[in-house]
Design an enzyme around this catalytic site. Structure first.
Site, PDB file in Angstrom:
ATOM      1  N   ARG A 279       0.853  -1.191   0.000  1.00 60.42           N
ATOM      2  CA  ARG A 279       0.000   0.000   0.000  1.00 60.42           C
ATOM      3  C   ARG A 279       0.885   1.237   0.000  1.00 60.42           C
ATOM      4  O   ARG A 279       1.612   1.481   0.973  1.00 60.42           O
ATOM      5  CB  ARG A 279      -0.908  -0.013   1.228  1.00 60.42           C
ATOM      6  CG  ARG A 279      -1.819   1.205   1.386  1.00 60.42           C
ATOM      7  CD  ARG A 279      -2.567   1.084   2.711  1.00 60.42           C
ATOM      8  NE  ARG A 279      -3.515   2.156   2.949  1.00 60.42           N
ATOM      9  CZ  ARG A 279      -3.223   3.305   3.570  1.00 60.42           C
ATOM     10  NH1 ARG A 279      -1.986   3.537   3.987  1.00 60.42           N
ATOM     11  NH2 ARG A 279      -4.151   4.221   3.778  1.00 60.42           N
ATOM     12  N   LEU A 280       0.862   1.997  -1.071  1.00 60.16           N
ATOM     13  CA  LEU A 280       1.691   3.192  -1.191  1.00 60.16           C
ATOM     14  C   LEU A 280       0.956   4.358  -0.534  1.00 60.16           C
ATOM     15  O   LEU A 280       0.073   4.980  -1.126  1.00 60.16           O
ATOM     16  CB  LEU A 280       2.005   3.491  -2.653  1.00 60.16           C
ATOM     17  CG  LEU A 280       2.641   2.343  -3.460  1.00 60.16           C
ATOM     18  CD1 LEU A 280       3.056   2.835  -4.840  1.00 60.16           C
ATOM     19  CD2 LEU A 280       3.824   1.730  -2.725  1.00 60.16           C
ATOM     20  N   ASP A 281       1.327   4.629   0.704  1.00 65.05           N
ATOM     21  CA  ASP A 281       0.616   5.610   1.516  1.00 65.05           C
ATOM     22  C   ASP A 281       0.877   7.030   1.027  1.00 65.05           C
ATOM     23  O   ASP A 281       2.020   7.417   0.779  1.00 65.05           O
ATOM     24  CB  ASP A 281       1.065   5.475   2.977  1.00 65.05           C
ATOM     25  CG  ASP A 281       0.429   6.504   3.871  1.00 65.05           C
ATOM     26  OD1 ASP A 281      -0.809   6.470   4.020  1.00 65.05           O
ATOM     27  OD2 ASP A 281       1.161   7.366   4.402  1.00 65.05           O
ATOM     28  N   ALA A 282      -0.202   7.804   0.886  1.00 64.12           N
ATOM     29  CA  ALA A 282      -0.125   9.231   0.541  1.00 64.12           C
ATOM     30  C   ALA A 282       0.736   9.478  -0.688  1.00 64.12           C
ATOM     31  O   ALA A 282       1.379  10.515  -0.817  1.00 64.12           O
ATOM     32  CB  ALA A 282       0.406  10.038   1.729  1.00 64.12           C
ATOM     33  N   ILE A 283       0.730   8.551  -1.624  1.00 64.50           N
ATOM     34  CA  ILE A 283       1.626   8.609  -2.777  1.00 64.50           C
ATOM     35  C   ILE A 283       1.372   9.825  -3.667  1.00 64.50           C
ATOM     36  O   ILE A 283       2.294  10.336  -4.320  1.00 64.50           O
ATOM     37  CB  ILE A 283       1.515   7.290  -3.597  1.00 64.50           C
ATOM     38  CG1 ILE A 283       2.565   7.227  -4.714  1.00 64.50           C
ATOM     39  CG2 ILE A 283       0.126   7.118  -4.153  1.00 64.50           C
ATOM     40  CD1 ILE A 283       3.969   7.086  -4.220  1.00 64.50           C
TER      41      ILE A 283
END
Length: 582
Positions: free
Chosen positions: A238-242
């Site tokens: 999960r690429l957070d705040a990408i």
């Protein structure tokens, strides 16, 4: 060197050129490619992944949880969590998203101090590996920022490596008026370093300092982190705040082309290292911007369906599915190799930015007012003109559905199950926040103790107390838990509920939300109808055109349907899944 390896090297070279051609024109691209391949341990004969392969099916269902959502004496929380899943959800949930489980300084894990270790209060890597061996494991790559207490940031202050040039700084005199903000706090924080005062970019808080991906060494550090997570059993990233990753003063600094190219590069590396791995982008932004992270089948495998939670809640609180239906009709079918990630609740609130362009101000105000009446809190952001705008509603989903716009009523359970039955039927992979599975209500004490609105939906259960509640068939927790497990089990047996199976919206009136799913081999058809109203509704069966030669069955009740009957009676908030079998 074989053809596949040459193709991979060229692809990585292209990514790096696009990312760094403006900011690092002297970058030795060939050497950087070699280093990335070495870090990721990609073999010279690594097979080329199929961009159109689906590594998911109708049997996939995911639970979102903190590592310490469940507590038990003399046990590490990760051990308690695994015991609960093994005891209560084996064969129901096959994937689990453990929210950041690293040492952190704030934001319940999203201000990471050390990406390489497990928070010792939760457990250790052995506990993570144990979960990953039995369940498909999703973990956060908190890539936009890290903690102001991290080793990297301490080195930034000391102007030592690694870290002295890892963080994004800007001049307070720069024109930052166009920057899209998810919070109301100032964007820049003055920090005294050995090189003098630096103004550090902080998208979310002063404890979450933004990393500077203009420096290729920052990218390499995160590739090392990805490799570590793969080795520990993580298969969904999960690429957070990408969306906020790349910044350019004078622009919006959101969804910039370089950000998309970083996602493409990470996908290239990850899927060559582990062909079955999945990237999911966490982009709590307006719908069309969110969709852009599919790219051309070369960015995210999954994207969060961020507009679903607020529109579904709005439909159930008003008894009118017009906006939900209009939104769904605009959603393109996900191509093979991609799909949607469907959820209604998460550790964060119900995002309201994804309603922009979908709900008008009066409708949004009515929704937020109702959620406040049900005990929720509204968090705000600063818009481009400097005015405050609602960013998210912080509330436990069970309480968010305790009534209608007019006020509380007696259909809390029915409305809640209806919401999840709708989600389970939709194109995409379904995900359940643990506190939705358990029908946990608002935790005002935790919210007040923490001083943060989001804590209202981050309750910690003592496992013994939870076990007692789930053993009582009359408790709201047991009723919801058992009903949802049953629906998940039914869904898992239906090829027409494959995340990429055909979906069409049906038009049966404002109070009936309906759609048709068809299996990829076209053998099974399921008509999904939900009554959004607190009054019973009759639907003419002729409106869904059941073929008389097929045997039709309602999957949830198990009852056989007569396709020649005139009317289908739906109780308040009832959902039916009408299938011809397969």
């Amino acid at each position: 060197m074989n053809a596949i390896n040459l193709q991979l090297r060229q692809k990585l070279s292209d990514h790096l050129h696009i990312i760094y051609q403006q900011v690092q024109p002297e970058l030795a691209i060939v050497d950087c490619v070699d280093e990335l391949l070495d870090i990721m341990q990609i073999a010279a004969d690594a097979p080329s992944p199929d961009a159109y392969a689906n590594h998911w099916s109708e049997r996939d269902a995911l639970m979102i949880t903190y590592g310490d959502s469940l507590l038990a004496p003399q046990e590490k929380p990760l051990e308690t969590l695994k015991n609960f899943i093994d005891e209560q959800l084996a064969g129901v949930i096959n994937s689990i998203h453990i929210l950041p489980f690293f040492p952190y300084s704030s934001d319940d894990g999203f201000s990471v101090i050390d990406y390489s270790t497990v928070n010792e209060s939760l457990g250790d890597w052995q506990h993570i590996r144990a979960l990953g061996e039995q369940y498909r494991l999703m973990a956060d790559l908190v890539i936009n920022h890290c903690s102001a207490r991290s080793y990297w940031f301490e080195n930034f202050i000391k102007q030592q490596s690694p870290g002295k040039d890892y963080f994004f700084t800007a001049s307070p005199q720069a024109d930052l008026s166009a920057v899209v903000r998810p919070r109301t706090n100032p964007l820049l924080q003055a920090v005294e370093t050995q090189a003098g005062t630096r103004h550090v970019w902080c998208t979310f808080s002063f404890d979450q300092v933004d990393l500077d991906f203009r420096n290729p060494e920052v990218l390499k550090q995160f590739v090392r982190i990805v490799r570590l997570y793969l080795d520990q059993g993580v298969r969904i990233f999960r690429l957070d705040a990408i969306a906020f990753l790349w910044k350019v003063p004078g622009t919006s600094s959101i969804n910039l082309p370089e950000t998309h190219e970083v996602v493409r590069l990470l996908r290239t590396l990850i899927e060559h290292a582990e062909p079955g791995a999945v990237i999911i982008t966490e982009t709590n932004i307006p719908n069309q911007e969110n969709l852009s992270y599919f790219g051309n089948n070369n960015e995210a495998h999954w994207i969060y369906n961020f507009s679903l939670p607020p529109l579904l809640v709005q439909a159930l609180l008003t008894g009118n599915g017009t906006h939900l239906k209009r939104w769904m009709m605009t959603m393109p079918p996900a191509r093979n190799g991609t799909t949607y990630f469907n959820f209604i609740a998460s550790h964060d609130g119900i995002g309201l930015r994804p309603t922009e362009g979908l709900l008008n101000d009066d409708e949004l105000n009515a929704l937020t007012h109702a959620l406040e009446q049900f005990g929720g809190r509204i968090s705000w952001r600063t818009s481009a003109d400097g005015s405050p705008r609602p960013y998210e509603a912080n509330i436990a989903l069970y309480d968010a559905l305790k009534g209608t716009i007019a006020g509380p009523d007696n259909f809390n359970f029915e409305r809640f199950i209806c919401a999840h039955a709708i989600m389970l039927g939709l194109e995409g992979v379904p995900a359940f926040y643990i506190h939705s599975l358990l029908a946990t209500g608002n935790d005002y004490q935790r919210m007040e103790h923490s001083g943060h609105n989001r804590a209202i939906n981050r309750h910690q259960w003592q496992k013994a107390q939870l076990d007692s509640q789930l053993a009582d068939p009359n408790s709201q927790h047991a009723r919801v838990f058992n009903a949802l497990k049953r629906l998940i089990g039914i869904r898992a047996e239906q090829p027409a509920f494959h995340p990429n199976a055909t979906q069409f919206t049906l038009h049966l009136g404002d109070s009936i939300f309906a759609f048709w799913r068809q299996s990829m081999d076209r053998q099974q058809n399921i008509f999904c109808l939900s009554n959004l109203a607190h009054t019973a509704q009759d639907v003419p069966l002729s409106a869904i055109n059941l073929v008389c030669t097929d045997n039709w069955r309602e999957l949830i009740s198990g009852e056989t349907l007569d396709p020649q009957a005139e009317l289908l009676h739906l109780a308040p908030y009832q959902t039916v899944w009408i299938s011809n079998g397969c």
